[in-house]
Design a protein around this motif. Sequence first.
Motif, short mmCIF file in Angstrom:
data_model
loop_
_atom_site.label_atom_id
_atom_site.label_comp_id
_atom_site.label_asym_id
_atom_site.label_seq_id
_atom_site.Cartn_x
_atom_site.Cartn_y
_atom_site.Cartn_z
N LYS A 40 0.75 -1.54 -0.19
CA LYS A 40 0.00 -0.14 -0.03
C LYS A 40 0.86 0.98 0.08
CE LYS A 40 -4.31 -1.96 -0.03
NZ LYS A 40 -4.93 -2.05 -0.80
N SER A 201 -2.53 3.59 -23.59
CA SER A 201 -4.11 4.19 -23.11
C SER A 201 -4.87 3.39 -24.16
CB SER A 201 -4.21 4.95 -23.46
OG SER A 201 -3.72 6.04 -24.15
N GLN A 204 -5.35 -0.48 -23.81
CA GLN A 204 -6.16 -0.59 -22.11
C GLN A 204 -7.59 -0.48 -23.21
OE1 GLN A 204 -5.59 2.19 -18.89
NE2 GLN A 204 -8.09 2.42 -18.39
N PRO B 46 0.23 3.44 -4.87
CA PRO B 46 0.00 2.90 -5.81
C PRO B 46 -1.09 4.03 -6.53
CG PRO B 46 -1.08 1.76 -3.99
CD PRO B 46 -0.07 2.71 -3.55
N ASP B 48 -4.11 4.55 -6.53
CA ASP B 48 -4.99 4.15 -6.08
C ASP B 48 -5.57 5.33 -5.08
OD1 ASP B 48 -6.83 3.98 -3.07
OD2 ASP B 48 -6.29 2.10 -3.29
N PRO B 78 -2.85 9.43 -19.82
CA PRO B 78 -3.75 9.97 -20.54
C PRO B 78 -4.65 8.21 -20.19
CG PRO B 78 -2.46 8.77 -21.48
CD PRO B 78 -1.45 8.37 -20.13
N THR B 79 -4.42 7.25 -19.06
CA THR B 79 -4.83 5.99 -18.78
C THR B 79 -5.78 5.85 -17.31
OG1 THR B 79 -3.48 5.07 -17.43
CG2 THR B 79 -2.95 4.55 -19.67
N GLU B 80 -6.56 4.92 -17.24
CA GLU B 80 -7.62 5.10 -16.26
C GLU B 80 -7.36 5.25 -14.71
OE1 GLU B 80 -8.93 0.67 -15.54
OE2 GLU B 80 -9.94 1.93 -17.04
N ASP B 81 -5.56 5.00 -14.84
CA ASP B 81 -5.29 4.72 -13.69
C ASP B 81 -4.30 5.55 -13.28
OD1 ASP B 81 -3.20 3.83 -14.96
OD2 ASP B 81 -2.77 2.34 -13.72
N LEU B 121 -8.47 11.22 -27.71
CA LEU B 121 -8.90 10.28 -26.70
C LEU B 121 -9.50 11.40 -26.02
CD1 LEU B 121 -7.59 7.05 -26.54
CD2 LEU B 121 -10.09 7.59 -27.60
N VAL B 124 -6.88 11.24 -23.67
CA VAL B 124 -5.45 11.72 -23.97
C VAL B 124 -5.70 13.63 -23.09
CG1 VAL B 124 -3.60 12.41 -26.00
CG2 VAL B 124 -5.29 9.75 -25.19
#
Lengths: 418, 418
Positions: A40, A201, A204, B46, B48, B78-81, B121, B124
């Motif tokens: 974590k 991206s 993904q 992380p 999170d 640009p990614t969801e995480d 996108l 992006v």
Amino acid sequence: MKAPYIVIISTGSEITAGRSVDTNAGWMANQLFELGWKVKKIIGLPDDPDLILSELQTLKKLAETKPVLVLMTGGLGPTEDDYTLETVLKLNGKKSYSVEKAKIRLVSVYESRGKQYSDILPTVLRQTHVPEDCKTLDNTVGIAVGFVEPMGTNSYLVCMPGVPTEMKEMFRRRLVPELKRIYPRENLVQRTKWLWNIGESLYQKDFVETHREELFQNVEWGVTANRGYIKCIFQSTDANQLDTIVQRLETQYPNIISDDVFDFVHEHLLSEKLTIAVGESCTGGLLGKKLTDTAGSSSYFLGGFLTYSNKMKESLLGVSSETLQQFGAVSKETAEAMAKGIFEKTNADYCISITGIAGPDGGTELKPVGTVWIGLKTPDGSIQTHSYLFPGNREGIRENASNTALFLLNQSLKQRNV
Amino acid sequence: MKAPYIVIISTGSEITAGRSVDTNAGWMANQLFELGWKVKKIIGLPDDPDLILSELQTLKKLAETKPVLVLMTGGLGPTEDDYTLETVLKLNGKKSYSVEKAKIRLVSVYESRGKQYSDILPTVLRQTHVPEDCKTLDNTVGIAVGFVEPMGTNSYLVCMPGVPTEMKEMFRRRLVPELKRIYPRENLVQRTKWLWNIGESLYQKDFVETHREELFQNVEWGVTANRGYIKCIFQSTDANQLDTIVQRLETQYPNIISDDVFDFVHEHLLSEKLTIAVGESCTGGLLGKKLTDTAGSSSYFLGGFLTYSNKMKESLLGVSSETLQQFGAVSKETAEAMAKGIFEKTNADYCISITGIAGPDGGTELKPVGTVWIGLKTPDGSIQTHSYLFPGNREGIRENASNTALFLLNQSLKQRNV
């Protein structure tokens, strides 16, 4: 049992001053990930007893609400800035004792150097001390004893030496069995695949999102971006499910998928007794360096040419001045002529040429910075050429170009084995 | 103004899963150290959003009691995480807007790849967003914009991309001037000198401890260990005092002291219009790579030979089979013959040859792993040879050998200018 909330702490002022990179935390995190546990938080602290104690107190408080596992390295050595033991004693209001087995080991080390028990400085002897009522972790490489100290219900503070070789041995041999006993888990399996010249991206969106419902129910996935490729990682307790994902990935990206090309190229050149030589312009030696990173590469890597100047392209590789003038140093024709020249000088089965514009200067409208031509002479005598426009700065373009050259080699080797 | 309490946060599940080592934190800590600032804590988290937000809330609370400076990297992609922007907006209850300059840059990148604005996108495009009322930090390498967000009195949260090349450029060009403006300090002066083939602890004992009373009263010192050399750093508000220390260092270590050899070699080869060529065996291209890391190196770097096999040493550089048989590939005679061969093929002013045993195999009692011979042909036509026994693993030995070759070149260039 529910996985504990895991925190890794690396102590050492050399870390927070940026004088040395903390590799222990990442190594442990990776080992834990493969055991199916997620970290974590990773914390780096200077050798400051107040800051360390305050951090541990915060974590001890957190352990009142859930199982917490703290893995701390460093601060167990013999110098005046090693504070771990005294801090842990203060945290839990305990006393320490000297572990007999460790003391005997220390004495025998001294005796082997012609010294006696009385020569051992108190600070050195302190390394054999641990808190009362803890679980000790033997050190088979060095002197300092590690320990697992209770810190609340199902919560533990693990203290290990900061010296990587000592810590790793202790972690693998002593700590992991202990952790598996304390926190029993299911077995996780992992698969990794590389995809070339595709963004995180896009991957993904096109793969993970599209197949999320169908394929990713019990699978954890991750992706890391590298120069020229992304690493796609999948984890699950269900190996069949992972195989399905990998098959789907291969179907969707047949031309840009690979395993670890560094390993693949090394193993196949070795086992098929093939040889390789290179000719590098803009990469200046980086491809040769990568091909020789692995011990044993002398079996296949014959050598190469760093033809940075046009003159060297002519004199060392026989590229004609007409080709250079008519098409330019960064062109299909020059890459081809270079590959041909490498073969004529070395007779290698594979000959790779790289010529490009790494920048930041030297770009033109038609050939912007990042333009790279790669030539590949294969064992059948033919020469392929490939052109790219790589993103990034000078370093990025050079890394991209040499990694991609290895990918092209990888693909040719793969085709031989179809 | 009092120095702020500095915390560095690196976000990225690849870090806490140990899939990639966080080099950003250490790099920034080192840069800050050179500015005279000490980092109190390094944190890896992380991807999170809850954990990141909770950490930032804790730090914002701390900022109520003292000036806090948080430097956070990662999570701007640009990614969801990638959660950094949304987390910061939540932390301070703000909205975001798209930075026009960054949007224009993004569009032009797309257009150069034959795509249009409508192809971009939304995720992006999000990279061009920053919180309202912050100070933006331009990204001249990639797309994601960085920003400095207020977090209380004299406290700031700096968010930068996790891609090292983007972060470093942004840190040096945009952030440092901003930090100097926000936290004006007394003018610290710094001197850095490199010492070759000496350990940190020996330097500390023989130089720092010995002169502590006399020289180090108002001076901060630090040392970083590198492959082949240590960097000795001194900081003070008193420039004269630093000059005295440097003079003393030069007197004590006349033969192993240098400035940054990468800079020195680059500048002197350029300004004196000298050329260089290399011949590498065990380093496999690493020296050529290092010599061409800097843009503009094409003015002096002609090229080179990767003569990994004995056969290539003979055919490319004319090393005689007698020399190789009688003295071995790793010998004074072979290093000398290689340097001679490089000169004959390139006519370069400086010709450097490296031949050694990088291991882990191939060592013998007389020539253990780490044995390296370096040859240096200088502009007067003479050839020096030097032998070393470098410590470390394969990578370490190769780094050591190529860095030391640059040091030898540095010393020869220095002598010309005495």
